[in-house]
Design a protein around this motif. Structure first.
Motif, PDB file in Angstrom:
ATOM      1  N   ASP A  64     -38.181-107.868  -1.640  1.00  0.00           N
ATOM      2  CA  ASP A  64     -38.172-108.150  -0.207  1.00  0.00           C
ATOM      3  C   ASP A  64     -37.386-109.423   0.061  1.00  0.00           C
ATOM      4  OD1 ASP A  64     -39.730-105.937   0.208  1.00  0.00           O
ATOM      5  OD2 ASP A  64     -41.530-107.036   0.816  1.00  0.00           O
ATOM      6  N   ASP A  78     -38.151-109.158   7.629  1.00  0.00           N
ATOM      7  CA  ASP A  78     -38.046-108.762   6.225  1.00  0.00           C
ATOM      8  C   ASP A  78     -37.208-107.505   6.041  1.00  0.00           C
ATOM      9  OD1 ASP A  78     -39.620-110.786   4.878  1.00  0.00           O
ATOM     10  OD2 ASP A  78     -41.342-109.950   5.938  1.00  0.00           O
ATOM     11  N   VAL A  79     -36.580-107.430   4.888  1.00  0.00           N
ATOM     12  CA  VAL A  79     -35.783-106.284   4.480  1.00  0.00           C
ATOM     13  C   VAL A  79     -36.198-105.933   3.058  1.00  0.00           C
ATOM     14  CG1 VAL A  79     -33.460-105.412   4.019  1.00  0.00           C
ATOM     15  CG2 VAL A  79     -33.842-107.028   5.909  1.00  0.00           C
ATOM     16  N   ARG A  80     -36.571-104.683   2.832  1.00  0.00           N
ATOM     17  CA  ARG A  80     -36.943-104.259   1.481  1.00  0.00           C
ATOM     18  C   ARG A  80     -35.756-103.580   0.813  1.00  0.00           C
ATOM     19  NH1 ARG A  80     -42.811-102.220   0.230  1.00  0.00           N
ATOM     20  NH2 ARG A  80     -42.942-104.502   0.454  1.00  0.00           N
ATOM     21  N   TRP A 103     -28.908 -96.652   3.515  1.00  0.00           N
ATOM     22  CA  TRP A 103     -29.738 -97.325   4.506  1.00  0.00           C
ATOM     23  C   TRP A 103     -30.796 -96.333   4.962  1.00  0.00           C
ATOM     24  CZ3 TRP A 103     -28.617-102.135   7.332  1.00  0.00           C
ATOM     25  CH2 TRP A 103     -27.584-102.880   6.737  1.00  0.00           C
ATOM     26  N   TYR A 112     -40.545-102.178   7.803  1.00  0.00           N
ATOM     27  CA  TYR A 112     -39.668-102.091   6.639  1.00  0.00           C
ATOM     28  C   TYR A 112     -40.374-101.585   5.383  1.00  0.00           C
ATOM     29  CZ  TYR A 112     -41.869-106.305   4.817  1.00  0.00           C
ATOM     30  OH  TYR A 112     -42.786-107.202   4.332  1.00  0.00           O
ATOM     31  N   VAL A 133     -31.537 -99.708   1.176  1.00  0.00           N
ATOM     32  CA  VAL A 133     -31.800-100.815   2.096  1.00  0.00           C
ATOM     33  C   VAL A 133     -32.755-100.313   3.175  1.00  0.00           C
ATOM     34  CG1 VAL A 133     -30.792-102.442   3.738  1.00  0.00           C
ATOM     35  CG2 VAL A 133     -29.539-101.810   1.657  1.00  0.00           C
ATOM     36  N   PRO A 135     -34.485-101.901   6.273  1.00  0.00           N
ATOM     37  CA  PRO A 135     -34.598-103.109   7.090  1.00  0.00           C
ATOM     38  C   PRO A 135     -35.701-103.009   8.136  1.00  0.00           C
ATOM     39  CG  PRO A 135     -32.836-101.733   7.934  1.00  0.00           C
ATOM     40  CD  PRO A 135     -33.403-101.018   6.722  1.00  0.00           C
ATOM     41  N   GLU A 136     -36.260-104.145   8.500  1.00  0.00           N
ATOM     42  CA  GLU A 136     -37.137-104.208   9.661  1.00  0.00           C
ATOM     43  C   GLU A 136     -36.320-103.920  10.920  1.00  0.00           C
ATOM     44  OE1 GLU A 136     -40.028-104.098  11.946  1.00  0.00           O
ATOM     45  OE2 GLU A 136     -40.592-104.746   9.927  1.00  0.00           O
ATOM     46  N   HIS A 161     -28.341-105.519  12.087  1.00  0.00           N
ATOM     47  CA  HIS A 161     -28.186-104.579  10.969  1.00  0.00           C
ATOM     48  C   HIS A 161     -26.718-104.374  10.584  1.00  0.00           C
ATOM     49  CE1 HIS A 161     -32.266-102.753  12.305  1.00  0.00           C
ATOM     50  NE2 HIS A 161     -32.448-103.615  11.332  1.00  0.00           N
ATOM     51  N   LEU A 165     -26.713-108.357   8.602  1.00  0.00           N
ATOM     52  CA  LEU A 165     -27.342-107.930   7.354  1.00  0.00           C
ATOM     53  C   LEU A 165     -26.338-107.247   6.433  1.00  0.00           C
ATOM     54  CD1 LEU A 165     -29.900-107.647   5.650  1.00  0.00           C
ATOM     55  CD2 LEU A 165     -30.383-105.506   6.867  1.00  0.00           C
TER      56      LEU A 165
END
Length: 353
Positions: A64, A78-80, A103, A112, A133, A135-136, A161, A165
């Motif tokens: 994360d 947050d982005v996982r 994505w 996310y 990816v 993403p939130e 995004h 990102l």
């Protein structure tokens, strides 16, 4: 995936009280712990629009990133990442490997963590050589830069995004320039929007039970306005009024962007809202029925404009639920991975079914 939300009639006679959009509280990681010794530079580059301020290893191949975003008013979300075999965050040199990227976008009322908590995506062998990816995108952010009565600004999810990102991941975290995108429900709409509004950014797109034509009819408009109003939000902040700001609505309606989707493989799937094989007895979904009509309309429009790489799976009985979305992810992976040119892809998913 959608909570019960009020329906807002259009056109609106009065503005709903303007409040700040509220994101779901960030879920505690299932296996907390910062990356150990040798932890990479977190990617802090002041002035770059977005910077990674924390890195947490949450599971096998799951990392994360906490990202502070200018497009989101300086907030941190947050982005996982589901990382491929051989991915090394310590390798920061100019010769590090860049990976093909999927994505994977969550739906309304999720976050996310949704894909890894609700499906077997982390155990899917065909994704072991792809960077995934997740993403939130906000509880109901709709993958859009909000209109905010013409003032723009926070939240600007699309800018976060597709610009902030994307650049951050490609500069510092091993993401390559070959990308595909998929999503469910709100995220299905997001996948189609991003592919259409950013030509060349994604090589293929898949939408599972997606909001594919929110301007289809009054019922569809009322429903999405009700979703925009979730958590006490002013629904006019998102795209404005569906009549007065019609051009903004059309610019965020995949049906009206069909020509831009024509060059790439597209996968559309949806149930009809009646009780299906993966549902408890008696389950129905008016939302899925609406989205089913929207997806049929988009498929017909793609055919009309000459799209030659469209795969549809309108599977009849089935409601708006994770069991179907997990199944459809697996069904669409050959198309998605084929577009990336990975060894696990088997083709580009041409034809209609």
């Amino acid at each position: 995936m959608f909570a019960n939300v009020p329906t807002v009639r259009s056109p609106l006679r009065a503005r709903v009280l303007l409040v700040l959009a509220v994101l779901l509280a960030v879920l505690a990681p299932t296996a907390p712990g910062a990356l150990a010794a040798g932890q990479p530079d977190t990617g802090r580059h002041p002035g770059a629009g977005a910077e990674v301020v924390a890195v947490t290893q949450v599971g096998d191949r799951q990392v994360d990133l906490s990202v502070r975003s200018t497009a989101l008013g300086g907030r941190t979300v947050d982005v996982r990442l589901l990382t491929p075999d051989g991915w090394s965050p310590q390798d920061r040199g100019g010769h590090r490997q860049h990976w093909p990227t999927l994505w994977l976008l969550h739906g309304c009322c999720g976050d996310y963590t949704s894909w890894t908590s609700m499906t077997d995506v982390a155990e899917t062998d065909s994704l072991r050589d792809v960077l995934v990816v997740m993403p939130e995108a906000g509880w109901n952010g709709w993958y859009s830069d909000w209109w905010n009565y013409g003032e723009g600004g926070d939240p600007a999810w699309e800018t976060f995004h597709t610009e902030e990102l994307r650049r951050l991941l490609e500069r510092d975290w091993g993401a390559g320039s070959d990308r595909v995108v998929a999503g469910l429900s709100m995220g299905g709409q997001g996948a189609l929007l991003y592919a259409a509004r950013h030509p060349g950014m994604f090589k293929a797109a898949a939408a599972y039970s997606g909001s594919a034509h929110p301007l289809l009819n009054t019922e569809s408009v009322d429903r999405i306005m009700g979703l925009f109003a979730g958590q006490g939000n002013d629904p006019l902040r998102v795209w404005g009024d569906p009549v007065a700001q019609r051009r903004i609505w059309q610019a965020h309606d995949p049906f009206h962007l069909a020509k831009r989707l024509r060059p790439i493989p597209v996968y559309l799937s949806c149930g009809d809202g009646t009780t299906g094989p993966l549902d408890p007895p008696g389950a129905t979904s008016a939302l899925e029925a609406d989205f089913n009509r929207q997806n049929h309309a988009l498929a017909a429009e793609l055919n009309r404009v000459g799209a030659r790489h469209v795969t549809t799976n309108f599977y009849g009985p089935g409601t708006h639920g994770w069991a179907y979305w997990e199944r459809e992810l697996h069904a669409s992976l050959p198309m998605l991975l084929g577009a990336l040119g990975t060894s696990t892809g088997t083709g580009t998913g041409t034809g209609t079914g």
